[in-house]
Scaffold this motif. Structure first.
Motif, short mmCIF file in Angstrom:
data_model
loop_
_atom_site.label_atom_id
_atom_site.label_comp_id
_atom_site.label_asym_id
_atom_site.label_seq_id
_atom_site.Cartn_x
_atom_site.Cartn_y
_atom_site.Cartn_z
N VAL A 5 0.85 -1.18 0.00
CA VAL A 5 0.00 0.00 0.00
C VAL A 5 0.89 1.23 0.00
N ALA A 6 0.41 2.27 -0.65
CA ALA A 6 1.17 3.53 -0.69
C ALA A 6 0.66 4.45 0.41
N SER A 7 1.58 5.06 1.09
CA SER A 7 1.23 6.04 2.11
C SER A 7 0.89 7.35 1.42
N SER A 8 -0.16 8.01 1.89
CA SER A 8 -0.59 9.25 1.24
C SER A 8 0.26 10.44 1.66
N GLY A 9 0.96 10.31 2.77
CA GLY A 9 1.79 11.41 3.24
C GLY A 9 1.00 12.56 3.82
N LYS A 10 -0.21 12.30 4.31
CA LYS A 10 -1.06 13.36 4.86
C LYS A 10 -0.54 13.88 6.19
N GLY A 11 0.20 13.08 6.91
CA GLY A 11 0.67 13.49 8.22
C GLY A 11 -0.23 12.93 9.31
N LYS A 12 0.29 12.94 10.54
CA LYS A 12 -0.41 12.32 11.66
C LYS A 12 -1.71 13.03 12.03
N VAL A 13 -1.74 14.34 11.95
CA VAL A 13 -2.94 15.08 12.34
C VAL A 13 -4.08 14.79 11.39
N THR A 61 -6.15 4.39 5.01
CA THR A 61 -6.22 3.04 4.46
C THR A 61 -5.00 2.25 4.88
N CYS A 62 -3.85 2.89 4.80
CA CYS A 62 -2.60 2.25 5.17
C CYS A 62 -2.64 1.81 6.64
N ASN A 63 -3.08 2.68 7.50
CA ASN A 63 -3.17 2.40 8.93
C ASN A 63 -4.16 1.26 9.19
N TYR A 64 -5.29 1.29 8.51
CA TYR A 64 -6.29 0.22 8.65
C TYR A 64 -5.66 -1.13 8.30
N CYS A 65 -4.99 -1.18 7.15
CA CYS A 65 -4.40 -2.44 6.70
C CYS A 65 -3.31 -2.94 7.65
N LEU A 66 -2.49 -2.01 8.14
CA LEU A 66 -1.43 -2.40 9.07
C LEU A 66 -1.98 -3.07 10.32
N ARG A 107 -5.17 -4.51 10.63
CA ARG A 107 -6.24 -5.49 10.50
C ARG A 107 -6.01 -6.60 9.47
N CYS A 108 -5.11 -6.41 8.52
CA CYS A 108 -4.88 -7.46 7.51
C CYS A 108 -4.15 -8.65 8.13
N LYS A 109 -4.52 -9.83 7.68
CA LYS A 109 -3.86 -11.05 8.14
C LYS A 109 -2.56 -11.28 7.39
N LYS A 110 -2.44 -10.72 6.19
CA LYS A 110 -1.23 -10.86 5.38
C LYS A 110 -0.25 -9.74 5.75
N PRO A 111 1.05 -9.95 5.52
CA PRO A 111 2.02 -8.88 5.78
C PRO A 111 1.75 -7.67 4.88
N ILE A 112 2.03 -6.48 5.40
CA ILE A 112 1.81 -5.24 4.67
C ILE A 112 3.17 -4.58 4.42
N ILE A 113 3.37 -4.14 3.19
CA ILE A 113 4.55 -3.34 2.83
C ILE A 113 4.05 -1.96 2.51
N VAL A 114 4.57 -0.96 3.22
CA VAL A 114 4.14 0.42 3.01
C VAL A 114 5.17 1.11 2.12
N TYR A 115 4.69 1.63 1.01
CA TYR A 115 5.54 2.38 0.07
C TYR A 115 5.28 3.87 0.29
N LYS A 116 6.34 4.60 0.59
CA LYS A 116 6.21 6.05 0.76
C LYS A 116 6.82 6.73 -0.45
N PRO A 117 5.97 7.30 -1.33
CA PRO A 117 6.49 7.93 -2.56
C PRO A 117 7.31 9.17 -2.25
#
Length: 82
Positions: free
Chosen positions: A49-57, A65-70, A72-82
């Motif tokens: 999944v790609a991180s949107s880079g919106k920031g914590k606030v 979406t990235c946070n949700y997947c990290l 709740r998903c049963k499969k490993p998640i790889i986060v891509y930060k563009p």
């Protein structure tokens, strides 16, 4: 992801599949749909999944979406930060 991540995976000779998933925003979050889709594909090794880079606030108020997947998903998640 296709332009940025695919060349890296190809160079490493890692087989991958890009899947575009249609979903109904009135009934599910995209994170839920991604996790469910990953569970349905038996040979899924990880979800990228790609991180949107919106920031914590903004993430706190809008959700992520990235946070949700990290969390709740049963499969490993790889986060891509563009």
């Amino acid at each position: 992801l296709n332009q940025n991540v695919a060349p890296i995976l190809n160079e490493a000779k890692i087989t991958f599949q890009i899947d575009i998933v249609a979903y109904d925003t009135n009934t599910s979050s995209i994170g839920e749909v991604l996790c469910d889709k990953a569970d349905l594909i038996d040979d899924t090794v990880a979800v990228i999944v790609a991180s949107s880079g919106k920031g914590k606030v903004k993430e706190f108020f809008v959700g992520s979406t990235c946070n949700y997947c990290l969390h709740r998903c049963k499969k490993p998640i790889i986060v891509y930060k563009p």
